[in-house]
Design an enzyme around this catalytic site. Structure first.
Site, PDB file in Angstrom:
ATOM      1  N   GLY A 270      40.140  43.280  48.310  1.00 29.83           N
ATOM      2  CA  GLY A 270      39.924  44.073  49.523  1.00 29.83           C
ATOM      3  C   GLY A 270      40.660  45.394  49.547  1.00 29.83           C
ATOM      4  O   GLY A 270      40.765  46.033  50.600  1.00 29.83           O
TER       5      GLY A 270
ATOM      6  N   GLY B 132      33.710  39.886  47.390  1.00 25.13           N
ATOM      7  CA  GLY B 132      34.013  39.733  48.809  1.00 25.13           C
ATOM      8  C   GLY B 132      33.243  40.756  49.624  1.00 25.13           C
ATOM      9  O   GLY B 132      32.057  40.592  49.914  1.00 25.13           O
TER      10      GLY B 132
ATOM     11  N   SER C 119      37.698  43.665  44.539  1.00 26.31           N
ATOM     12  CA  SER C 119      37.116  45.007  44.688  1.00 26.31           C
ATOM     13  C   SER C 119      36.000  45.297  43.689  1.00 26.31           C
ATOM     14  O   SER C 119      35.885  46.417  43.188  1.00 26.31           O
ATOM     15  CB  SER C 119      38.228  46.063  44.610  1.00 26.31           C
ATOM     16  OG  SER C 119      39.142  45.905  45.680  1.00 26.31           O
TER      17      SER C 119
ATOM     18  N   GLU D 284      43.550  34.188  50.069  1.00 28.34           N
ATOM     19  CA  GLU D 284      43.699  34.296  51.530  1.00 28.34           C
ATOM     20  C   GLU D 284      44.049  32.935  52.133  1.00 28.34           C
ATOM     21  O   GLU D 284      44.760  32.862  53.139  1.00 28.34           O
ATOM     22  CB  GLU D 284      42.413  34.886  52.140  1.00 28.34           C
ATOM     23  CG  GLU D 284      42.307  36.376  51.818  1.00 28.34           C
ATOM     24  CD  GLU D 284      40.899  36.948  51.875  1.00 28.34           C
ATOM     25  OE1 GLU D 284      39.975  36.243  52.310  1.00 28.34           O
ATOM     26  OE2 GLU D 284      40.729  38.108  51.450  1.00 28.34           O
TER      27      GLU D 284
ATOM     28  N   LYS E 198      33.545  35.350  53.669  1.00 26.94           N
ATOM     29  CA  LYS E 198      34.793  35.203  54.450  1.00 26.94           C
ATOM     30  C   LYS E 198      34.477  34.880  55.922  1.00 26.94           C
ATOM     31  O   LYS E 198      33.497  34.212  56.188  1.00 26.94           O
ATOM     32  CB  LYS E 198      35.648  36.460  54.307  1.00 26.94           C
ATOM     33  CG  LYS E 198      35.837  36.860  52.835  1.00 26.94           C
ATOM     34  CD  LYS E 198      36.952  37.830  52.636  1.00 26.94           C
ATOM     35  CE  LYS E 198      36.957  38.305  51.185  1.00 26.94           C
ATOM     36  NZ  LYS E 198      38.196  38.978  50.819  1.00 26.94           N
TER      37      LYS E 198
HETATM   38  C1  PEP Z   1      37.350  37.895  47.457  1.00 28.33           C
HETATM   39  O1  PEP Z   1      37.574  37.739  48.645  1.00 28.33           O
HETATM   40  O2  PEP Z   1      37.225  36.902  46.710  1.00 28.33           O
HETATM   41  C2  PEP Z   1      37.212  39.257  46.965  1.00 28.33           C
HETATM   42  C3  PEP Z   1      37.165  39.433  45.661  1.00 28.33           C
HETATM   43  O3  PEP Z   1      37.180  40.258  47.882  1.00 28.33           O
HETATM   44  P1  PEP Z   1      36.821  41.805  47.610  1.00 28.33           P
HETATM   45  O4  PEP Z   1      35.600  41.824  46.706  1.00 28.33           O
HETATM   46  O5  PEP Z   1      36.499  42.348  48.966  1.00 28.33           O
HETATM   47  O6  PEP Z   1      37.983  42.429  46.972  1.00 28.33           O
END
Ligand code: PEP
Length: 251
Positions: free
Chosen positions: A173, A234, A213, A97, A11
């Site tokens: 997230g 992420g 997550s 996002e 990100k």
């Molecule tokens: C992502 O941004 O693709 C993602 C899955 O984020 P996170 O693992 O932080 O939930």
């Protein structure tokens, strides 16, 4: 049949120097991992710093986005050929996002997928429902619509270069990953739709990743499901020990 695929989405984090350092640590933490594919997606401005660090390893370079045109008057835009020149193999397209904060529609995502395929990139199409849509019983409708619209006019011949990430918006997230049952159901819906679009044979190599997550605590569960071909990570992809544990979760 499908090689497991673990991708890290950094990100809007890391300067070029930080990104090169993180990449160096990941390379050393993943030494000896050969049975699966790993990609990291730093910000545009760190791609040039990370490329040389992972060159010659089994880790691939990915971008987080691209422009839908090949070149032209699009201030701030980054084209597929610019990414290819930096050594990118993969590109995320349609991350939630981007959809939420930058107003990307399925139509725009479709144009970006086609731009990536026009060049030499392998797009990772992100799809996923919002919490209200799931609660309203609209999971299938949303996923089918996203897959259909985002892959409109993509040929079956190009399907082999495509991956799809199922990323429920409410799981990104938040620390609330989907249950295995929920993820498997969504992956089955997506695979069925890919088969309708491309035919069973052409759709077979398309990997469907789960994202939202993912952590060292739940990765083994996802790895145990034949419908889950890997994960898009992420937050945990910025922590070397966590990312390495996810990669080594038994895929
Ligand atoms: C992502 O941004 O693709 C993602 C899955 O984020 P996170 O693992 O932080 O939930």
């Amino acid at each position: 049949m499908r090689t497991p695929f673990i991708a890290g989405n950094w990100k809007m984090n890391t300067t070029p120097t930080e990104a090169a350092g993180l990449a160096r640590e990941i390379v050393s933490a993943l030494e000896g991992v050969y049975n699966l594919e790993v990609a990291v997606a730093p910000p545009f401005t760190s791609l040039a710093a990370v490329g040389p660090v992972i060159r010659g390893t089994s880790i691939r370079l990915a971008a987080q986005d691209l422009h839908w045109e090949d070149h032209g008057p699009f201030t701030g835009g980054i084209s597929h050929s610019m990414l290819e020149a930096l050594g990118c193999v993969y590109v995320l397209v349609g991350h939630s996002e981007r959809r939420i904060y930058f107003g990307e529609t399925d139509h725009l995502v479709n144009r970006k997928i086609k731009a990536a395929l026009r060049g030499g990139l392998r797009p990772i199409l992100c799809v996923g429902e919002e919490e209200a849509e799931r609660k309203g019983g609209r999971l299938r409708e949303v996923l089918v619509r996203q897959v259909d619209r985002c892959l409109e006019d993509v040929s079956a011949g190009a399907a082999g270069r495509l991956a799809v990430a199922y990323e429920p918006v409410w799981a990104i997230g938040t620390g609330r990953a989907a249950t295995l049952e929920d993820a498997v159901e969504a992956h089955q819906i997506i695979r069925h739709q890919l088969e309708l679009l491309f035919g069973t044979q052409a759709a077979a190599p398309v990997r469907i990743l789960y994202g939202g997550s993912v952590s060292p605590g739940n990765a083994a569960g996802f790895a145990s499901q034949p419908e889950v071909d890997g994960v898009l990570v992420g937050g945990a992809s910025l922590k070397v020990a966590e990312f390495a544990a996810i990669v080594r979760a038994g895929w």
